[in-house]
Design a protein around this motif. Sequence first.
Motif, mmCIF file in Angstrom:
data_model
loop_
_atom_site.group_PDB
_atom_site.id
_atom_site.type_symbol
_atom_site.label_atom_id
_atom_site.label_comp_id
_atom_site.label_asym_id
_atom_site.label_seq_id
_atom_site.Cartn_x
_atom_site.Cartn_y
_atom_site.Cartn_z
ATOM 1 N N ASN A 1 14.502 21.503 -9.635
ATOM 2 C CA ASN A 1 14.112 22.791 -9.032
ATOM 3 C C ASN A 1 14.898 23.064 -7.754
ATOM 4 O OD1 ASN A 1 12.287 23.624 -10.984
ATOM 5 N ND2 ASN A 1 10.578 22.508 -10.049
ATOM 6 N N PHE A 2 15.177 22.030 -6.983
ATOM 7 C CA PHE A 2 16.032 22.221 -5.819
ATOM 8 C C PHE A 2 17.467 22.548 -6.254
ATOM 9 C CE2 PHE A 2 12.710 19.549 -3.759
ATOM 10 C CZ PHE A 2 12.309 20.475 -2.802
ATOM 11 N N ALA A 3 17.931 21.895 -7.317
ATOM 12 C CA ALA A 3 19.295 22.142 -7.790
ATOM 13 C C ALA A 3 19.508 23.613 -8.146
ATOM 14 C CB ALA A 3 19.596 21.256 -9.000
ATOM 15 N N LYS A 4 18.491 24.251 -8.692
ATOM 16 C CA LYS A 4 18.597 25.668 -9.046
ATOM 17 C C LYS A 4 18.871 26.553 -7.839
ATOM 18 C CE LYS A 4 15.036 25.179 -12.636
ATOM 19 N NZ LYS A 4 13.666 25.622 -13.016
ATOM 20 N N ARG A 5 18.570 26.040 -6.647
ATOM 21 C CA ARG A 5 18.648 26.835 -5.423
ATOM 22 C C ARG A 5 19.765 26.377 -4.492
ATOM 23 N NH1 ARG A 5 13.723 26.690 -7.661
ATOM 24 N NH2 ARG A 5 12.325 28.473 -7.309
ATOM 25 N N ALA A 6 20.502 25.364 -4.878
ATOM 26 C CA ALA A 6 21.554 24.807 -4.024
ATOM 27 C C ALA A 6 22.905 25.367 -4.444
ATOM 28 C CB ALA A 6 21.559 23.286 -4.126
ATOM 29 N N THR A 7 23.662 25.839 -3.484
ATOM 30 C CA THR A 7 24.927 26.507 -3.803
ATOM 31 C C THR A 7 26.160 25.835 -3.199
ATOM 32 O OG1 THR A 7 24.627 28.012 -1.928
ATOM 33 C CG2 THR A 7 23.791 28.742 -4.071
ATOM 34 N N ALA A 8 25.982 24.851 -2.324
ATOM 35 C CA ALA A 8 27.146 24.162 -1.751
ATOM 36 C C ALA A 8 27.891 23.416 -2.854
ATOM 37 C CB ALA A 8 26.695 23.174 -0.676
ATOM 38 N N PRO A 9 29.208 23.345 -2.806
ATOM 39 C CA PRO A 9 29.935 22.543 -3.795
ATOM 40 C C PRO A 9 29.370 21.127 -3.859
ATOM 41 C CG PRO A 9 31.464 23.820 -2.471
ATOM 42 C CD PRO A 9 30.117 23.990 -1.833
ATOM 43 N N ALA A 10 29.199 20.609 -5.074
ATOM 44 C CA ALA A 10 28.503 19.336 -5.238
ATOM 45 C C ALA A 10 29.299 18.379 -6.108
ATOM 46 C CB ALA A 10 27.123 19.548 -5.853
ATOM 47 N N LEU A 11 29.216 17.103 -5.750
ATOM 48 C CA LEU A 11 29.713 16.016 -6.584
ATOM 49 C C LEU A 11 28.548 15.083 -6.862
ATOM 50 C CD1 LEU A 11 31.999 14.484 -7.997
ATOM 51 C CD2 LEU A 11 32.387 13.258 -5.837
ATOM 52 N N PHE A 12 28.103 15.052 -8.110
ATOM 53 C CA PHE A 12 27.066 14.135 -8.567
ATOM 54 C C PHE A 12 27.708 12.858 -9.077
ATOM 55 C CE2 PHE A 12 24.816 18.092 -8.665
ATOM 56 C CZ PHE A 12 23.465 17.868 -8.853
ATOM 57 N N SER A 13 26.856 11.857 -9.314
ATOM 58 C CA SER A 13 27.268 10.715 -10.132
ATOM 59 C C SER A 13 26.098 10.289 -10.992
ATOM 60 C CB SER A 13 27.757 9.542 -9.276
ATOM 61 O OG SER A 13 26.675 8.814 -8.723
ATOM 62 N N VAL A 14 26.424 9.651 -12.121
ATOM 63 C CA VAL A 14 25.422 9.173 -13.054
ATOM 64 C C VAL A 14 25.933 7.890 -13.690
ATOM 65 C CG1 VAL A 14 26.353 10.502 -15.006
ATOM 66 C CG2 VAL A 14 23.932 9.846 -15.000
ATOM 67 N N ALA A 15 25.012 6.976 -13.993
ATOM 68 C CA ALA A 15 25.348 5.740 -14.708
ATOM 69 C C ALA A 15 24.627 5.773 -16.050
ATOM 70 C CB ALA A 15 24.922 4.519 -13.895
ATOM 71 N N LEU A 16 25.370 5.602 -17.143
ATOM 72 C CA LEU A 16 24.795 5.813 -18.467
ATOM 73 C C LEU A 16 23.889 4.679 -18.917
ATOM 74 C CD1 LEU A 16 27.631 7.552 -20.497
ATOM 75 C CD2 LEU A 16 25.907 8.527 -18.967
ATOM 76 N N MET A 17 23.901 3.550 -18.219
ATOM 77 C CA MET A 17 22.975 2.460 -18.529
ATOM 78 C C MET A 17 21.889 2.322 -17.460
ATOM 79 S SD MET A 17 25.356 -0.513 -20.199
ATOM 80 C CE MET A 17 26.177 -0.239 -21.763
ATOM 81 N N ASP A 18 21.659 3.390 -16.740
ATOM 82 C CA ASP A 18 20.693 3.393 -15.639
ATOM 83 C C ASP A 18 19.276 3.498 -16.194
ATOM 84 O OD1 ASP A 18 19.217 3.790 -13.322
ATOM 85 O OD2 ASP A 18 20.629 5.234 -12.463
ATOM 86 N N GLU A 19 18.490 2.448 -16.035
ATOM 87 C CA GLU A 19 17.103 2.457 -16.472
ATOM 88 C C GLU A 19 16.148 2.825 -15.340
ATOM 89 O OE1 GLU A 19 15.733 -0.714 -19.019
ATOM 90 O OE2 GLU A 19 17.786 -1.289 -19.471
ATOM 91 N N THR A 20 16.635 2.906 -14.112
ATOM 92 C CA THR A 20 15.794 3.324 -12.987
ATOM 93 C C THR A 20 15.742 4.840 -12.897
ATOM 94 O OG1 THR A 20 16.307 1.297 -11.771
ATOM 95 C CG2 THR A 20 15.472 3.156 -10.489
#
Length: 322
Positions: free
Chosen positions: A256-275
């Motif tokens: 819900n916060f992401a829908k409202r955030a407009t600054a350029p963003a760099l995410f990261s994700v790990a595909l074996m992340d169980e947390t």
Amino acid sequence: MPRIDLTLPELREYRPEIREPADFDAFWADTIAGARAAGGELQVERVDSPLRTVDVFDVTFPGFAGDPIKAWLLLPAGAEGPLPAVVEFNGYGGGRGLPSEHLAWASAGYAHLFMDTRGQGSGWGAGGGTPDPHGTGPSSPGFMTRGIEHPADYYYRRVFTDAVRAVDAVRTLAQVDAARVAVCGGSQGGGITLAAAALSDGLVAAMPDVPFLCHFERAVGFTDRFPYQEVVQYLAVHRGAEERVLDTLSYFDGANFAKRATAPALFSVALMDETCPPSTVFAAYNHYAGPSDISVYRYNDHEGGQAHQWLAQAEFLAATAP
């Protein structure tokens, strides 16, 4: 450890409906306005340190309800500014630790404010120094269920407000260019980053790293790891509270916060992340309102890219906000 979630092509298309309260924006506007109106004193004291390449300052700034929140400010040694700034938020259970643990951003030429997380700092690392003076009702051990029966009482209302006030505080510093402030953090810090990005105007970048606190309705019960498991424990005892709890959590959902955030963003994700399961990260990423990119670590658990991701962030920030 096997992959437990959707395939990468499916993740890139995963844009679920997220429970969103009708008064989400009003709730947060009132919360932040109340914190700013509460006032409080900003204190910045230089610290003697064996570090020679950075100058270290012990910072106390007013957070939620004007509560004093601790932070470290590190500047390149001798810098007069105005410098671009990075405000960083910590992972679950950790505190601000020691200045020597936070050298990278100042070494790269930024003013770096590392925020203590109220009430935390005793789970790992070198400790924290910020109490949370506000009580809650019944909760399971940890922080995830403190005040979870009502959004006004929920623990992360205070933490997310602290994050916005940290951005406010750093913008007042003479050494900082107030127009060039970015936010970042990993895990819990990534979730806090998304909140700060949505609730603070004029940020130049947001860098949520393997973010926690996203897409609660999928995460709770999908993974048996803590901290999400704290909510499962609570619901296992407080039978019948599920809708009330999920309604509260919807005010704090990173998607819900992401829908409202407009600054350029760099995410990261790990595909074996169980947390923080990958689908919960992509739920926020795919809802992000501003320009965004994501680093994918196919063979990592919740540690993600670690120093490799910091290098990607440094390159991203240098290109985004030179």
